[in-house]
Design a protein around this motif. Structure first.
Motif, PDB file in Angstrom:
ATOM      1  N   ARG A 181       3.859   5.429   2.958  1.00  0.00           N
ATOM      2  CA  ARG A 181       4.066   6.847   3.275  1.00  0.00           C
ATOM      3  C   ARG A 181       3.904   7.105   4.774  1.00  0.00           C
ATOM      4  NH1 ARG A 181       0.388   8.872   0.258  1.00  0.00           N
ATOM      5  NH2 ARG A 181      -1.155   9.334   1.866  1.00  0.00           N
ATOM      6  N   ILE A 182       2.882   6.525   5.382  1.00  0.00           N
ATOM      7  CA  ILE A 182       2.636   6.757   6.809  1.00  0.00           C
ATOM      8  C   ILE A 182       3.777   6.191   7.654  1.00  0.00           C
ATOM      9  CG2 ILE A 182       1.148   6.079   8.739  1.00  0.00           C
ATOM     10  CD1 ILE A 182      -1.239   6.328   6.837  1.00  0.00           C
ATOM     11  N   PRO A 207      -4.831  10.639   8.861  1.00  0.00           N
ATOM     12  CA  PRO A 207      -3.458  10.156   8.690  1.00  0.00           C
ATOM     13  C   PRO A 207      -2.506  10.614   9.789  1.00  0.00           C
ATOM     14  CG  PRO A 207      -4.343  10.894   6.599  1.00  0.00           C
ATOM     15  CD  PRO A 207      -5.344  11.285   7.635  1.00  0.00           C
ATOM     16  N   SER A 246       0.832  -1.200   0.000  1.00  0.00           N
ATOM     17  CA  SER A 246       0.000   0.000   0.000  1.00  0.00           C
ATOM     18  C   SER A 246       0.868   1.253   0.000  1.00  0.00           C
ATOM     19  CB  SER A 246      -0.917   0.013   1.230  1.00  0.00           C
ATOM     20  OG  SER A 246      -1.474   1.287   1.428  1.00  0.00           O
ATOM     21  N   VAL A 276      -0.131   4.179   0.601  1.00  0.00           N
ATOM     22  CA  VAL A 276      -0.529   4.992   1.761  1.00  0.00           C
ATOM     23  C   VAL A 276       0.201   4.521   3.013  1.00  0.00           C
ATOM     24  CG1 VAL A 276      -2.447   5.640   3.259  1.00  0.00           C
ATOM     25  CG2 VAL A 276      -2.778   5.545   0.777  1.00  0.00           C
TER      26      VAL A 276
END
Length: 353
Positions: free
Chosen positions: A17-18, A115, A12, A14
């Motif tokens: 990045r997190i 986020p 993923s 996302v």
């Protein structure tokens, strides 16, 4: 000091990045690369030689468990932290990954508002693990010496065990190496969330001669049975008439943990006095040290895992450095020492760490 170099592996974008943002928030950590699946991760590990890898479990092409197996088969000893979901399936897969050679795990944030909150949750979980797995032990092995004298010299009435980082596999090796169920009840605190402890109990029940259950409270302690503290609940023991029974509670965290080893050890001392054998296995932090002191002061016996075989020599190192361990043993020797002590046959002075 050079920063800890981390490779982030997740399908993923996302999540990559997190996790990268969470790690980059600490100046002592540098994200040196990302990978979308296990196959790409193998190539990047060879090229980048990171100090630590974070690894998703479910990915296309090659999942995280197979990637861990492939890395370990190729001789890569780099610490690997798995990312798991807080589900029964996620717990089972995480234990499979730990059995394959992963070092630890973190749980993916769920039910977070945004986020930024997800980054905060991951930061609080992951950064301490990264530093513990990549840093030097807070206790010098040369400073730890086995305690001499003053310990229980007869068979204990119960055995209490504490573990954390690296604990699931250490417990598997401990209980899997026993030739027969122990002649006294055993109580275990492993720092794990709910569902994970359920899966751990079921797995330990399958691999050794002991009956292993997740404690639910009010169970009468019987010889040959191992009681695992349930995730997010403290485990204690108490006298109830002629019997000793388990008790679980959602009381406040101790040492930032629930369940906490200190809570179990202290309740065991209140119930059994010094008729106890305590064991502290691999783990971060110092949970168990204060409870071990009460156990030893009451006349009980303590065993600590040594530094060389611990994934993190935090908890056993704290016990050893405080002079509370009568034996400091490699993991492969712990089962034999426990079995002998349970029968009142002591193995003598411990191996120096």
């Amino acid at each position: 000091m050079a920063p800890i170099r981390v490779l982030v592996v997740d399908d993923s974008v996302v999540v990559r990045r997190i996790v990268s943002e969470a790690l980059a928030s600490d100046p002592a950590i540098e994200v040196v690369g990302v990978a979308q699946n296990g196959s790409i991760a193998l190539t990047k590990v060879a090229a980048l030689k990171p100090d630590l890898i974070t690894m998703d479990i479910e990915m296309p092409v090659m999942d995280g468990i197979e990637a861990v197996r492939a890395l370990r088969r190729s001789g890569v000893r780099t610490p690997i932290v798995m990312f798991s979901t807080l589900t029964s399936h996620g717990a089972s897969a995480t234990l499979d990954a730990l059995a394959a050679g992963a070092s630890d795990y973190a749980t993916k944030p769920t039910q977070v508002a945004n986020p930024a909150e997800a980054v905060a949750v991951i930061t609080s979980q992951l950064i301490p693990k990264v530093k513990a797995l990549c840093g030097a032990s807070p206790v010098a092995a040369s400073a730890a010496r086995p305690r001499s004298g003053g310990a229980l010299t007869r068979a204990p009435r119960a055995i209490v065990v504490g573990s954390s980082t690296g604990g699931p596999e250490a417990l598997s090796k401990l209980f899997g190496a026993l030739d027969a169920p122990l002649p006294v009840p055993v109580l275990v605190v492993q720092h794990m969330p709910p569902m994970f402890t359920t899966q751990l109990a079921a797995r330990l029940d399958r691999i050794g001669p002991s009956t292993v259950v997740e404690a639910s409270g009010n169970e009468r302690l019987v010889p040959g049975t191992v009681y695992i503290a349930p995730g997010d609940l403290h485990l204690e023991v108490k006298q109830l008439g002629a019997a000793v029974v388990t008790a679980v509670s959602g009381a406040p965290q101790v040492n930032f943990c629930r369940p906490a080893v200190d809570v179990l050890f202290r309740s065991a001392v209140r119930t059994f006095g010094g008729d106890l054998l305590g064991v502290v296995l691999t783990g971060m932090g110092s949970d168990g040290r204060d409870g071990a002191r009460e156990l030893v002061d009451a006349g009980g016996r303590m065993i600590a895992q040594d530094q060389a075989t611990s994934v993190v020599w935090g908890m056993p190192g704290a016990v050893a450095a405080a002079g509370l361990a009568h034996e400091i043993l490699p993991l492969e020797s712990v089962a034999g020492a426990v079995a002998r002590a349970a029968q009142g046959r002591l193995s003598g002075s411990g191996v120096r760490a």
